[in-house]
Design a protein around this motif. Structure first.
Motif, PDB file in Angstrom:
ATOM      1  N   CYS A  48      38.446  38.306  30.188  1.00 47.39           N
ATOM      2  CA  CYS A  48      37.183  39.014  30.363  1.00 47.39           C
ATOM      3  C   CYS A  48      37.406  40.397  30.960  1.00 47.39           C
TER       4      CYS A  48
ATOM      5  N   ALA B  97      34.296  34.730  25.624  1.00 50.00           N
ATOM      6  CA  ALA B  97      35.242  35.827  25.370  1.00 50.00           C
ATOM      7  C   ALA B  97      36.160  35.511  24.202  1.00 50.00           C
TER       8      ALA B  97
ATOM      9  N   GLU C  26      30.860  35.805  21.103  1.00 46.87           N
ATOM     10  CA  GLU C  26      31.110  36.638  22.288  1.00 46.87           C
ATOM     11  C   GLU C  26      29.926  37.558  22.575  1.00 46.87           C
TER      12      GLU C  26
ATOM     13  N   VAL D  93      30.502  38.236  30.753  1.00 39.33           N
ATOM     14  CA  VAL D  93      31.132  37.973  29.461  1.00 39.33           C
ATOM     15  C   VAL D  93      30.929  36.514  29.100  1.00 39.33           C
TER      16      VAL D  93
END
Length: 593
Positions: A123, A201, A206, A198
């Protein structure tokens, strides 16, 4: 048959980020055991392996089953975790089960833990470079850890100004923990502290958001999310979180190169914030200043050195907003037809962000910005060497008063054994400092790996014939950047009472001509004088000769190589050959040093 246990961290979930060893272990295994979502992520790597998948909270069950199949059935069993198996993964639980059963490494079932890329790293890479300074990971899951302990850890990390990566921040049943974490951190961090969120990821779904500590709860946060909270120096540039390597003294960001070489940064005097420096009583404000500060700073550099005001609301409190600074505000002014490399890089980053679905929050008022690059301005410590002149060794009371006024209460004046004092003062405008000192008749020189002409006082000016040559050397070579600090010793008579022969290059004026000494070893218990390479050098030849020697040293020496070692390595300088000095045996000192 004896089985084997693999505990595998397969990274964020994309095949590109699974290590070669992890792939090999999965292929080699007879059984794959893992959380059902994780099994689905690596299903394309599986062939005919037996699969045992369980729910989110059944980690202990998975660990026991893996150990049973490896020990009792002799199978090769892979226990899989996303990220790194040793970071909130299955490695610890597998070891705990084995310990309960009395397992020994020498005689028990073989165990191999295979590392993977943890969320703080994956991340962090997506967000930019937020983990460049001290950081910690904290899981907000109180399934196995009491909340009171988690809260104390958040408090400690906030107080210590760590960059913080929050794992397992929120689930369907755990919703208050992330709220409490924000409340605790707001006691220590500005509301506009950059925060990166995030989700999934490097997976198909995502989702990335760059926001602030004050507004982080306005965004989707769940079990597949990692939250990275910056420290007090973290800033956002064009949607990327950046945490500088140092707080205020290790680097000068306006300079094209680091002011301190790696070997210099390890010295106590250049790291005044270190424990060793603190114990020796050195002030925390000291810093080695960059050579670039001897020139007049450009107007833009002066303006960027001023701290940027924090936007405030009508009530006078800091306003946390997400409107990004424009490219024009972030980059130097250039002609429209001549884009800089930064312009191209900025445009490329924007295109990548758009392609990856990176969201930059713009819900707050349009005039303010998330903490930007301008709001983090390192303290600029200007440093220079000050002396009354090349031959003059007397400083007047008026000059001392000016020097003291320039240093002020927080500056520093350091005495040295080299006929100079080192001045360190916090300023973004070195011209204001150097101008006053020069008006007072003082001579200024840069510090660090530069050349210094270190002359005697010529018997208070009585033996003045050599002074013009010393001053000419200072004019041509003084302050010249060198591979290593270098000194030219200059004595005005054969007595050489200022010990010119013990410097890197020694010059002695005698009977109207010059004697030259090269390659003194200036430090250490086996220090020695320079090699006498020539006598009776005519006056008109000495300055050009020394200039050629210095130029070759500057051009051909290795970084951090002292002059005597360079002379020994090349063997010859301007026709003068290196000779080994007389060696003598050194007895060990009684103190043991």
């Amino acid at each position: 048959m004896k089985g084997k246990l693999f505990v595998i961290g397969f990274g964020p979930g994309s095949f590109e980020h699974i290590t070669k060893r992890a792939r090999e272990a999965i292929e080699e295994s007879d059984v794959i055991i893992g959380y059902s979502t994780y099994v689905d992520l690596i299903r394309d790597l599986l062939t005919d392996q037996e699969i045992v998948s369980t729910g989110m909270t059944e980690e202990v069950t998975r660990a026991r089953e893996a150990v049973r199949q490896a020990e009792e059935e002799g199978k090769k069993v892979a226990v899989i975790s996303s990220g790194d198996a040793g970071v909130y993964g299955m490695a610890g639980l597998v070891y705990e089960v084995l310990v309960e059963k009395g397992w020994k490494q020498a005689t028990g079932v073989e165990l191999e833990v295979i590392p993977g890329i943890s969320a703080i790293n994956s991340c962090g890479a997506i967000l930019g470079a937020p983990i460049m300074h001290d950081a910690c990971t904290i899981s907000l899951s109180d399934h196995l850890t009491p909340w009171d302990l988690i809260a104390r850890r958040i408090d400690a990390a906030g107080m210590a100004d760590f960059v913080i990566a929050l794992y397992n921040p929120r689930s369907g049943r755990r919703t208050r923990q992330i709220v409490e974490a924000q409340r605790i951190l707001l006691q220590y961090r500005s509301p506009d502290t950059p925060v990166g969120i995030v989700k999934s990821a490097y997976r198909d779904r995502e989702h990335v958001v760059v926001t602030t500590l004050a507004q982080m709860l306005e965004h989707d946060i769940g079990m597949l999310t990692t939250v990275i909270i910056g420290n007090s120096s973290t800033f956002v540039y064009d949607g990327k979180m950046i945490t500088p390597r140092g707080y205020q003294r290790k680097y000068t960001l306006s300079s094209d190169e680091q002011p301190l070489k790696p070997h210099q940064r390890l010295r106590v005097e250049n790291e005044p914030w270190s424990l060793e420096a603190a114990e020796s009583g050195e002030k925390a404000e000291i810093q080695q200043a960059p050579q670039a500060m001897y020139s007049t700073p450009a107007p833009a550099a002066k303006e960027s050195a001023a701290a940027q005001p924090v936007p405030t609301s009508a009530a006078g409190t800091a306003v946390a907003t997400l409107a990004m600074p424009t490219a024009e505000a972030q980059t130097p002014t250039v002609q429209e037809h001549s884009p800089t490399p930064l312009d191209w890089a900025t445009q490329a980053l924007r295109m990548v962000d758009e392609a990856n679905g990176v969201v930059v929050d713009t819900t707050a008022s349009s005039g303010a910005a998330i903490r930007s690059v301008e709001s983090f301005v390192p303290e600029m410590i200007f440093e220079c060497a000050v002396s009354p002149g090349v031959a003059n060794k007397k400083i007047t009371p008026q000059q001392m008063m000016v020097l003291a006024e320039v240093a002020g209460e927080k500056g520093e004046i350091e005495y040295t054994p080299h006929h100079q004092m080192i001045l360190r003062v916090s300023t973004a405008d070195p011209e204001s400092v150097t101008g006053r000192l020069r008006e007072a008749g003082l001579t200024l020189s840069p510090t660090g790996d530069v050349l210094q002409v270190k002359a005697c006082d010529f018997c208070d000016g009585e033996k003045k014939d050599g002074i013009p040559y010393a001053e000419e050397l200072q004019r041509i070579l003084g302050g010249k950047q060198m591979p290593k600090e270098t000194r030219i010793g200059f004595n005005g008579c054969g007595m050489a009472c200022y010990q010119a022969v013990t410097e890197d290059i020694g010059i002695v004026f005698r009977k109207g001509k010059f004697d030259l000494f090269l390659g003194a070893k200036t430090v250490g218990r086996n220090a020695h004088s320079g090699i006498p390479v020539a006598e009776g050098i005519p006056k008109e030849e000495i300055v050009p000769l020394v200039e050629r020697i210095v130029t070759r040293f500057a051009k051909e020496a290795f970084p951090n190589e002292r002059f005597h070692k360079f002379f020994q390595r090349v063997g010859e300088l301007e026709g003068f050959a290196w000779r080994e000095p007389a060696k003598f045996e050194i007895e060990n000192a009684a103190c043991g040093d």
